[in-house]
Design an enzyme around this catalytic site. Structure first.
Site, PDB file in Angstrom:
ATOM      1  CE1 TYR A 167      -4.212   0.982  -0.348  1.00 33.03           C
ATOM      2  CE2 TYR A 167      -4.531  -1.071   0.835  1.00 33.03           C
ATOM      3  CZ  TYR A 167      -5.022  -0.056   0.040  1.00 33.03           C
ATOM      4  OH  TYR A 167      -6.313  -0.084  -0.361  1.00 33.03           O
TER       5      TYR A 167
ATOM      6  CD  GLU B 215      -4.846   5.180   0.818  1.00 27.82           C
ATOM      7  OE1 GLU B 215      -4.723   5.765   1.901  1.00 27.82           O
ATOM      8  OE2 GLU B 215      -5.886   4.608   0.462  1.00 27.82           O
TER       9      GLU B 215
ATOM     10  CG  ASP C  11      -6.916  10.366 -24.459  1.00 28.86           C
ATOM     11  OD1 ASP C  11      -5.923   9.610 -24.559  1.00 28.86           O
ATOM     12  OD2 ASP C  11      -8.031   9.967 -24.081  1.00 28.86           O
TER      13      ASP C  11
ATOM     14  CB  THR D 286      -4.075   3.899 -22.031  1.00 28.94           C
ATOM     15  OG1 THR D 286      -4.108   4.029 -23.452  1.00 28.94           O
ATOM     16  CG2 THR D 286      -5.418   4.282 -21.448  1.00 28.94           C
TER      17      THR D 286
ATOM     18  CE  LYS E 198      -6.380   2.368 -26.097  1.00 33.32           C
ATOM     19  NZ  LYS E 198      -6.538   2.979 -24.748  1.00 33.32           N
TER      20      LYS E 198
ATOM     21  NE  ARG F  63      -6.583  -3.434 -19.771  1.00 37.05           N
ATOM     22  CZ  ARG F  63      -6.768  -3.496 -21.096  1.00 37.05           C
ATOM     23  NH1 ARG F  63      -6.137  -4.382 -21.813  1.00 37.05           N
ATOM     24  NH2 ARG F  63      -7.584  -2.672 -21.682  1.00 37.05           N
TER      25      ARG F  63
HETATM   26  N1  DSN Z   1     -11.388   1.044 -25.474  1.00 33.25           N
HETATM   27  C1  DSN Z   1     -10.200   1.718 -25.987  1.00 33.25           C
HETATM   28  C2  DSN Z   1     -10.094   1.600 -27.445  1.00 33.25           C
HETATM   29  O1  DSN Z   1     -10.298   0.504 -27.905  1.00 33.25           O
HETATM   30  O2  DSN Z   1      -9.815   2.559 -28.153  1.00 33.25           O
HETATM   31  C3  DSN Z   1     -10.129   3.105 -25.523  1.00 33.25           C
HETATM   32  O3  DSN Z   1     -10.281   3.143 -24.167  1.00 33.25           O
END
Ligand code: DSN
Length: 405
Positions: free
Chosen positions: A46, A48, A203, A229, A232, A238
């Site tokens: 933990y 925090e 983003d 994120t 990708k 993730r």
């Molecule tokens: N669900 C993702 C995508 O496939 O683009 C974005 O969060």
């Protein structure tokens, strides 16, 4: 592993992942090192708070890990620590985006974001998301003819609507983005309180790996905040990262301080330290020279896929791609194949894609007019243009079977 039930499922999913051709642009295959870090004993801890300011004892090494991860994030994108603050705690992309709005946009304020059908994400202010309930979306789309961004129209809309924040960044927009123009648009907004300019948030979730590999425009010269994120094209676990510009203020408060507070204690509790370890590993991989080759190959592969499908008679939204993804119109161009059916037909034949809305959508997000394809995952597996051409031909054969075109 003692738990045989879970072991079996892992084995089945491993076999599935090996067997299929994966064209989902938001997925990828992480390295063994990323998985090792992700599944490490850091998950037991933990932590925090933030490095050196925790609410629990025993955080010597989590502090070291989190600081290392922040530094690697700056390194991967060529950023100076004098200019950019980094938060690596968001559990994923939605809380990352939500925290930026919580920090910078008053409740009921305006977020200018792309509509879902044109390629925006749920968290860019869509009504069904909390981001469209707490705030009002000023929706924008693409030019109906070119299916590309129309910066002049965006400027007019922004000046009229005076959004508090503009989101540049998309989940299904295949083209390059001119972030300089977005900066000019944000700066042209006169807010009622007299503050000049809207915040510009980029983003870059889909293209983060391409930005790190210098295969796509970098937003960092122009944005106030960049969210991404990590799973990708960046090829990590993730998770998500928020970069915020040091010295940029809302009132008399630094935006980086406001965003940190919005993540913790505003939205989340303890950070997932195993996840942060995995992100740190992927960022080191993304800063290595080999990653540049990967990023460039993703774009080349995507273009090869788009070109061959186009030659075979499929309408490619906007006529092509400059990124990790492309959209194929399976319905509106007269092929008469709904996206949902196209997705199912391909899955049956071992090709995994996702159904997707396309600009000017006439159906529904659950059964839209197209499919979205990407090259990030298959490029990790070493595929090149010639392989993508073969995949395009296979897709064509499968989809044509039983359709009008
Ligand atoms: N669900 C993702 C995508 O496939 O683009 C974005 O969060």
């Amino acid at each position: 592993m003692k738990d045989k039930e879970i072991q079996k499922l892992i084995e089945k999913e491993t076999a599935r992942q090996k067997k299929v051709i994966n064209l989902i642009p938001s997925e990828n295959y992480v390295s063994k090192d990323v998985l090792t870090a992700l599944g490490s004993i850091f998950d037991n801890k933990y932590a925090e708070g933030y490095p050196k300011k925790r609410y629990y004892g025993g955080n010597t090494f989590t502090d070291e890990l989190e600081i290392l991860c922040q530094n690697r994030a700056r390194k991967a994108f060529g950023l100076s620590d004098k200019l950019w603050h980094v938060n690596v705690q968001p559990h994923s992309g939605s809380p990352a985006n939500l925290s930026v709005y919580l920090a910078l946009v008053p409740p009921g304020g305006k977020i200018m974001g792309m509509t879902l059908t044109a390629g925006g994400h749920l968290t860019h202010g869509q009504k069904v998301s909390i981001t469209g309930k707490m705030w009002n979306q000023v929706p924008y789309g693409v030019d109906p003819k070119t299916e590309k961004l129309d910066y002049l129209a965006l400027k007019k809309l922004a000046r009229k609507e005076k959004p508090n924040l503009i989101v540049a960044g998309f989940t299904a927009y295949p083209r390059a983005v001119d972030f300089k123009k977005f900066r000019e648009i944000a700066d042209s907004v006169r807010l009622p309180a007299g503050r000049q300019g809207a915040f510009l948030m980029v983003d870059m979730s889909h293209v983060a790996g391409l930005v790190a590999g210098k295969a796509y425009n970098s937003p960092f010269l122009y944005a106030d905040v960049v969210t991404t994120t990590t799973h990708k094209t960046l090829r990590g676990p993730r998770s998500a990262i928020i970069f915020s510009r040091k010295g940029k203020k809302l009132g008399d408060k630094e935006i980086c301080v406001l965003i940190d507070k919005a993540i913790f204690p505003g939205l989340q509790g303890g950070p997932h330290m195993g996840q942060i370890a995995g992100v740190a590993v992927c960022l080191k991989e993304a800063a290595a020279p080999a990653f540049k080759k990967y990023a460039k190959q993703v774009v080349k592969n995507c273009q090869a896929l788009a070109k061959e499908l186009g030659k075979l008679g499929w309408r490619i939204v906007s006529g092509g791609t400059e990124s990790n993804l492309l959209l194929v119109d399976t319905w509106m161009s007269g092929k008469g194949l709904p996206g949902k059916e196209a997705e199912a037909k391909l899955e049956k034949a071992g090709i995994i894609v996702n159904k997707n809305t396309i600009p000017g959508e006439t159906r529904s997000p659950f059964d839209p007019s197209g499919i979205r394809l990407g090259a990030g995952a298959e490029t990790t597996r070493g595929r090149k243009e010639k392989d993508m051409i073969k995949i395009a031909r296979k897709i064509d054969t499968i989809l044509r079977n039983g359709t009008k075109g």
